[in-house]
Design a protein around this motif. Sequence first.
Motif, PDB file in Angstrom:
ATOM      1  N   ASP A  37       0.822  -1.209   0.000  1.00 26.97           N
ATOM      2  CA  ASP A  37       0.000   0.000   0.000  1.00 26.97           C
ATOM      3  C   ASP A  37       0.856   1.259   0.000  1.00 26.97           C
ATOM      4  O   ASP A  37       0.443   2.295  -0.533  1.00 26.97           O
ATOM      5  CB  ASP A  37      -0.911  -0.004   1.236  1.00 26.97           C
ATOM      6  CG  ASP A  37      -2.290   0.541   0.927  1.00 26.97           C
ATOM      7  OD1 ASP A  37      -2.927  -0.009   0.014  1.00 26.97           O
ATOM      8  OD2 ASP A  37      -2.709   1.514   1.576  1.00 26.97           O
ATOM      9  N   SER A 101      -8.375   0.466  -0.598  1.00 24.02           N
ATOM     10  CA  SER A 101      -8.080   0.068  -1.978  1.00 24.02           C
ATOM     11  C   SER A 101      -9.275   0.309  -2.885  1.00 24.02           C
ATOM     12  O   SER A 101      -9.135   0.872  -3.984  1.00 24.02           O
ATOM     13  CB  SER A 101      -7.667  -1.406  -2.025  1.00 24.02           C
ATOM     14  OG  SER A 101      -6.471  -1.622  -1.316  1.00 24.02           O
ATOM     15  N   SER A 104     -10.049   4.242  -3.070  1.00 20.27           N
ATOM     16  CA  SER A 104      -9.064   4.958  -3.885  1.00 20.27           C
ATOM     17  C   SER A 104      -9.257   4.675  -5.370  1.00 20.27           C
ATOM     18  O   SER A 104      -9.111   5.561  -6.215  1.00 20.27           O
ATOM     19  CB  SER A 104      -7.642   4.553  -3.466  1.00 20.27           C
ATOM     20  OG  SER A 104      -7.382   4.908  -2.133  1.00 20.27           O
ATOM     21  N   GLY A 120      -6.023   4.436   4.297  1.00 26.50           N
ATOM     22  CA  GLY A 120      -4.962   3.462   4.050  1.00 26.50           C
ATOM     23  C   GLY A 120      -3.791   3.650   4.992  1.00 26.50           C
ATOM     24  O   GLY A 120      -3.192   2.683   5.467  1.00 26.50           O
ATOM     25  N   LEU A 191      -4.693   0.357  -7.855  1.00 30.22           N
ATOM     26  CA  LEU A 191      -5.124   0.604  -6.486  1.00 30.22           C
ATOM     27  C   LEU A 191      -6.136  -0.446  -6.020  1.00 30.22           C
ATOM     28  O   LEU A 191      -6.104  -0.869  -4.865  1.00 30.22           O
ATOM     29  CB  LEU A 191      -5.731   2.008  -6.383  1.00 30.22           C
ATOM     30  CG  LEU A 191      -4.819   3.157  -6.842  1.00 30.22           C
ATOM     31  CD1 LEU A 191      -5.552   4.498  -6.742  1.00 30.22           C
ATOM     32  CD2 LEU A 191      -3.536   3.199  -6.024  1.00 30.22           C
ATOM     33  N   GLY A 194      -5.309  -4.175  -4.451  1.00 33.99           N
ATOM     34  CA  GLY A 194      -4.954  -4.342  -3.044  1.00 33.99           C
ATOM     35  C   GLY A 194      -6.045  -4.974  -2.203  1.00 33.99           C
ATOM     36  O   GLY A 194      -5.777  -5.432  -1.077  1.00 33.99           O
TER      37      GLY A 194
END
Length: 477
Positions: A37, A101, A104, A120, A191, A194
Amino acid sequence: MSGNGTEAEAEQSPKHLARVIAITVAAAVGGLLFGFDTAVINGAVDSIQGEFDLSPSVLGFTVAITLLGCAAGAWFAGGFADRWGRKKVMVAAAFLFAVNSAGSAYAFSEWDLMAWRLVGGLAIGIASVIVPGYIAEIAPSKWRGGLASVQQLAITVGIFAALLSDASLANAAGGADGDFWWGLAAWRWMLLVGVIPAVVYGILALIIPESPQFLIRAGRDAEAARVLSRVSGVSDTEGKIGQIRESFEREERASDRDLRGPAFGLQPILWVGMAIAALQQLVGINAIFYYSTTLWKSVGFSESDSFTTSVITSVINVAMTFVAIFFVDRVGRRRLLLIGSVGMAVGLLAATLAFLQADGSGEELSLPGAWGPVALVGANLFVIFFAATWGPVMWVTLGEMFPNRIRSIALGVATMVNWVFNFIVTLTFPWVSENLGLWIMYAAFTVFAVLSFIFVRTRLPEFTGKDLEDNAELTPA
């Protein structure tokens, strides 16, 4: 009771070693998410700037705001771990990783993205505290250093996985801005991916056992005895439980008041922990990783060469962490840190001397003659020694250096300091490099590498082979 007491009676059979390794790897997935991350934004940063039309300063803050979340998450993680247990806090961190995740990836404005980046950061900060503390509590002292180093290995693997994932998605979509599955741009998928390791981490956190220290504090002695017997191989579980309970000193849960002491208002050992946490960042490791591609482009490497150099640096970081895992329990924490300080100082000094010869500044900066390779060798020498020593061993030491009763909150404070100095270095590096010169920045890193040697030599006790319970009355050397 000495470190050769209860745990010397442990069976420490291959069966127990296999169990504790499996549990350590499961917990260290939090470290992998920590690294992933932190680094995954790198491949998306140019696309984010174009998508939301961000100025360089706003873009820089969008990247750096995660570090403020990390500091906040680290500050609160210890208290949460003592109230709810290590497992529940791990599950909460996994949930925050997944939400960050997804949020974003679907961000509709820079402010929305900043908010998710902050979430995050909270997850990373929590993981950075809970993982080393949990591993230190679950591992037998004989293997604790190597097992605790697995967290740093997971972080470096996470960084490498993020770089690889970003590159693969960009190539598949014809660029980070290209459309990919379901009409989402590749940078958004960078992104979104994740979510997968976050879900895996949440499931693993539900499966692994709770820390014996938390179970004993909660009055769940029977469960603690099972964990000590099955995982740590302790034969005299009743004696070990008594030893742990005695180390708590009193039944009340620790609070911030317990961190107060005679050394400028704090316990001396807390100052030592905060100092090594700060020094790990002040030697400049994250300046190398956050700005590596840009840095090598500025000294004459092509864009493709710069990307290759950054990946090589990441691979070195992963590979050298195995050195720490192998030697940390054999050589000792202090000796490894001292060796690392010397090696880092030499590498940073070489880079400093190289950048002192630079022509131009900013994007026009170049290194004449052999000074480009000297800078490259110096920077990678620094990474080699950092990855084999200060990278993992700092986390090992923080996880084991504090007395049982205050470990969670003290570890949280020290980790918060690490993130605050990460934030400071990340923000100051571009400005100092642009306005004062890269050599000034590298000279500062060199000075801090020398100071790290002096500090460890004079102030850091050795923890190798000690039971955690031996730290109850520990004061700096």
